[in-house]
Design a protein around this motif. Structure first.
Motif, mmCIF file in Angstrom:
data_model
loop_
_atom_site.group_PDB
_atom_site.id
_atom_site.type_symbol
_atom_site.label_atom_id
_atom_site.label_comp_id
_atom_site.label_asym_id
_atom_site.label_seq_id
_atom_site.Cartn_x
_atom_site.Cartn_y
_atom_site.Cartn_z
ATOM 1 N N ASP A 180 1.016 -1.601 -0.408
ATOM 2 C CA ASP A 180 -0.103 -0.031 -0.428
ATOM 3 C C ASP A 180 0.781 1.266 -0.006
ATOM 4 O OD1 ASP A 180 -2.086 -1.725 -0.210
ATOM 5 O OD2 ASP A 180 -2.449 -1.901 2.013
ATOM 6 N N MET A 181 1.949 1.210 0.722
ATOM 7 C CA MET A 181 3.087 2.598 0.896
ATOM 8 C C MET A 181 3.618 2.698 -0.787
ATOM 9 S SD MET A 181 4.105 1.718 4.180
ATOM 10 C CE MET A 181 6.101 2.264 3.632
ATOM 11 N N GLY A 182 4.038 1.781 -1.524
ATOM 12 C CA GLY A 182 4.474 1.705 -3.046
ATOM 13 C C GLY A 182 3.760 2.059 -3.685
ATOM 14 N N LYS A 183 2.087 1.380 -3.483
ATOM 15 C CA LYS A 183 0.876 2.344 -4.410
ATOM 16 C C LYS A 183 1.341 3.556 -4.247
ATOM 17 C CE LYS A 183 -3.510 1.201 -5.608
ATOM 18 N NZ LYS A 183 -4.696 0.014 -5.144
ATOM 19 N N LYS A 184 1.187 4.330 -2.861
ATOM 20 C CA LYS A 184 0.957 5.207 -2.881
ATOM 21 C C LYS A 184 1.998 6.683 -3.171
ATOM 22 C CE LYS A 184 -0.863 8.437 1.081
ATOM 23 N NZ LYS A 184 -1.190 8.779 2.114
ATOM 24 N N ILE A 185 3.250 5.982 -2.772
ATOM 25 C CA ILE A 185 4.365 6.544 -3.531
ATOM 26 C C ILE A 185 4.289 6.598 -4.570
ATOM 27 C CG2 ILE A 185 7.017 6.680 -3.258
ATOM 28 C CD1 ILE A 185 6.707 5.587 -0.110
ATOM 29 N N VAL A 186 4.400 5.134 -5.596
ATOM 30 C CA VAL A 186 4.910 5.041 -7.065
ATOM 31 C C VAL A 186 3.139 6.301 -7.573
ATOM 32 C CG1 VAL A 186 3.276 4.067 -7.664
ATOM 33 C CG2 VAL A 186 5.348 4.074 -8.642
ATOM 34 N N GLY B 242 2.963 3.931 -14.767
ATOM 35 C CA GLY B 242 2.838 2.922 -15.304
ATOM 36 C C GLY B 242 3.757 1.484 -14.253
ATOM 37 N N LYS B 243 4.632 2.416 -14.249
ATOM 38 C CA LYS B 243 5.613 1.946 -12.242
ATOM 39 C C LYS B 243 4.746 0.524 -11.353
ATOM 40 C CE LYS B 243 10.249 2.506 -10.391
ATOM 41 N NZ LYS B 243 10.815 1.609 -11.703
ATOM 42 N N ALA B 244 5.409 -0.448 -11.353
ATOM 43 C CA ALA B 244 4.613 -1.041 -9.946
ATOM 44 C C ALA B 244 5.089 -0.332 -8.672
ATOM 45 C CB ALA B 244 5.177 -2.777 -10.246
ATOM 46 N N GLY B 245 4.346 -0.376 -7.610
ATOM 47 C CA GLY B 245 4.309 0.586 -6.480
ATOM 48 C C GLY B 245 5.089 0.023 -5.677
ATOM 49 N N SER B 246 4.940 -1.473 -5.652
ATOM 50 C CA SER B 246 6.031 -2.921 -5.256
ATOM 51 C C SER B 246 6.478 -4.776 -6.327
ATOM 52 C CB SER B 246 5.073 -3.374 -4.025
ATOM 53 O OG SER B 246 3.630 -3.599 -4.817
ATOM 54 N N HIS C 197 13.232 -0.694 -5.913
ATOM 55 C CA HIS C 197 12.611 -1.243 -4.878
ATOM 56 C C HIS C 197 13.114 -1.529 -4.194
ATOM 57 C CE1 HIS C 197 9.403 -0.862 -8.853
ATOM 58 N NE2 HIS C 197 8.645 -0.924 -7.932
ATOM 59 N N VAL C 198 12.649 -1.417 -3.100
ATOM 60 C CA VAL C 198 13.342 -2.222 -1.463
ATOM 61 C C VAL C 198 13.145 -2.084 -0.397
ATOM 62 C CG1 VAL C 198 15.151 0.153 -2.206
ATOM 63 C CG2 VAL C 198 12.708 0.403 -0.467
#
Length: 290
Positions: A78-84, A96-100, A270-271
């Motif tokens: 969820d964090m990655g989705k929000k940031i990306v 188009g970049k994946a959030g996670s 991605h980290v």
């Protein structure tokens, strides 16, 4: 005259044999436990942001000794989705970049070598191909409990707001570093990176990032079958080179890793959060002897 093609894996074997160390048989991965680790797209979230209470609500918990994993393990996607998406901490979102990226992580050891295996499905991509020679890169960082907060924040201690690909960075040569980093005192991260062009590097991050000097890497290989990537890293437990931490049974170390997907460079990776890696001892990820 007939030519013989030497793969990166075979080349690693020749190096190992030349150094007087033959590669042991890799573990039967079907018998090794797997842990799902969700890597997130971090955007512009350096350690300075992480530790500032007015910007990051978890800064107070971090000061009390909590880890990033304690608070965020179940919400990294969820964090990655929000940031990306650009809603938070990303001034230049990549369409188009994946959030996670969910990654299956396995670890084992044979008393001499540590084996780490990472498996994930290729996510959707988008944006500029920054590294045309390498669609994918995977890097791991190991730390021997000497860098302040490393057990809490993982490799975030090497990520700073003045690094070269951060917005407003003034030095285009400045890469990752550890505040007060020093090889002699052990205040550094052991760094290994595999590239999909078949090359691998063994270095460290102290007061600056150095992509050479290590002698712990025995082999690094990866392949893509269908839509699935698998990367396996073999490393001598004893290390033995500049920037190599010495690992031993019964002890735990800090582990973080990153994937540069879709030919990206710098901060556009991605980290993982920080995980404890145990050698023959229980931890977030356990490398048991086989």
């Amino acid at each position: 005259m007939q030519r013989t093609l030497i793969t990166s894996s075979a080349f690693g074997l020749l190096l190992a044999l030349g150094a007087g160390q033959a590669l042991a048989a890799a573990p039967d991965w079907s018998k090794v436990a797997s842990k799902k680790v969700v890597l997130l797209y971090p955007g512009v979230s350096p350690i300075e942001w992480i530790t500032t209470g007015t910007k990051h609500g978890g800064a107070r918990a971090l000061k009390k000794g909590d880890t990033c994993l304690d608070c965020h393990e179940n919400e990294t996607a969820d964090m990655g989705k929000k940031i990306v998406s650009g809603q938070k901490n990303e001034p230049a979102p990549i369409k188009g970049k994946a959030g996670s990226i969910p990654v299956d992580v396995q670890a084992a050891n044979d008393g001499t070598n540590l084996y780490l295996r990472f498996t994930w499905k290729q996510p959707a991509g988008g944006g500029e191909k920054m590294d045309k020679d390498n669609p994918v890169k995977l890097a791991i960082m190991l730390e021997d409990n000497k860098v302040e907060r490393a057990a809490q924040s993982g490799c975030w201690e090497t990520c700073h707001g003045d690094a070269r690909t951060m917005p407003g960075a003034k030095d285009d040569k400045k890469t990752k570093y550890v505040i007060g980093g020093d090889l002699k005192s052990g205040k550094f991260y052991d760094l290994i990176q595999w590239k999909s062009n078949g090359k691998a590097t063994d270095g460290y991050i102290a007061d600056k990032r150095v992509m050479e000097g290590g002698k712990g890497l025995v082999d690094a290989k990866g392949e893509k079958k269908g839509d699935t990537w698998t990367v396996t890293i073999t490393r001598k437990l004893a290390g033995g080179g500049e920037g190599d931490i010495a690992m031993a049974a019964g002890k735990t170390y800090n582990l973080g890793f990153a994937i540069h997907d879709d030919s990206t460079l710098g901060r556009f990776h991605h980290v993982s959060l920080g995980y404890a890696l145990g050698i023959d001892t229980k931890a977030d990820i356990t490398a048991a002897k086989y």
